[in-house]
Design a protein around this motif. Structure first.
Motif, short mmCIF file in Angstrom:
data_model
loop_
_atom_site.label_atom_id
_atom_site.label_comp_id
_atom_site.label_asym_id
_atom_site.label_seq_id
_atom_site.Cartn_x
_atom_site.Cartn_y
_atom_site.Cartn_z
N GLN A 35 0.82 -1.21 0.00
CA GLN A 35 0.00 0.00 0.00
C GLN A 35 0.86 1.26 0.00
O GLN A 35 0.34 2.34 0.22
CB GLN A 35 -0.89 0.04 1.25
N GLY A 67 -5.85 8.02 -0.88
CA GLY A 67 -5.05 7.55 0.24
C GLY A 67 -4.62 8.70 1.12
O GLY A 67 -5.32 9.71 1.24
N ARG A 85 0.24 6.17 1.53
CA ARG A 85 -0.64 5.04 1.89
C ARG A 85 -1.79 4.99 0.90
O ARG A 85 -2.67 5.85 0.91
CB ARG A 85 -1.17 5.19 3.31
N ILE A 86 -1.80 3.98 0.05
CA ILE A 86 -2.82 3.84 -1.00
C ILE A 86 -4.00 3.07 -0.42
O ILE A 86 -3.84 1.96 0.09
CB ILE A 86 -2.24 3.13 -2.23
N VAL A 87 -5.19 3.67 -0.54
CA VAL A 87 -6.40 3.05 -0.02
C VAL A 87 -7.28 2.52 -1.15
O VAL A 87 -7.86 1.46 -1.04
CB VAL A 87 -7.20 4.05 0.85
#
Length: 99
Positions: A35, A67, A85-87
Motif C-alpha cells: 500500500q 489515500g 498510503r494507498i487506499v
C-alpha cells in the motif's frame, strides 16, 4: 480506416498474437508495492494532486488514486511513481463516472 474499426483490429491482433495490451492498446500499466508505492505507465497527464488524492488522465477516462500522505517521487510525460498510503484505485470513464 475509421477509428472504431482500427481499435477493433488492434484488439484482434493483440489477442491473436498474445501481445501485451498496455503496449498495443494504450492501456495503463499499474504496479503496486503493498500500500506504499504505485507506479503508473501510459497516462496522459496529471489532472489533480493533493496529499489524499491523485487524478490522472488516461486514453479512455481517468484514474483516481485515494489515500494519505502522497508524495510524487518521479513524474515523466507518461509515467508517475507515487508514494504514500494507498487506499483505493478507481477507474473513471470519460464523464468521470466510476467504472
Amino acid at each position: 480506416m475509421p477509428k472504431k474499426v482500427y481499435k477493433k483490429f488492434l484488439h484482434w491482433v493483440t489477442n491473436q498474437m498474445d501481445l501485451p495490451g498496455d503496449a498495443m492498446l494504450d492501456l495503463p500499466r499499474i504496479t503496486m508495492i503493498g500500500q506504499i508505492h504505485i507506479y503508473i505507465e501510459n497516462h496522459r497527464g496529471l489532472l489533480a494532486f493533493s496529499e489524499h488524492e491523485v487524478r490522472l488522465l488516461l486514453e479512455h477516462g481517468q484514474l483516481l488514486v485515494k489515500g494519505n500522505g502522497f508524495v510524487i517521487k518521479t513524474i515523466l510525460p507518461e509515467e508517475i511513481l507515487l508514494e504514500g498510503r494507498i487506499v483505493e484505485v478507481i477507474y473513471l470513464d470519460e464523464e468521470g463516472i466510476k467504472k
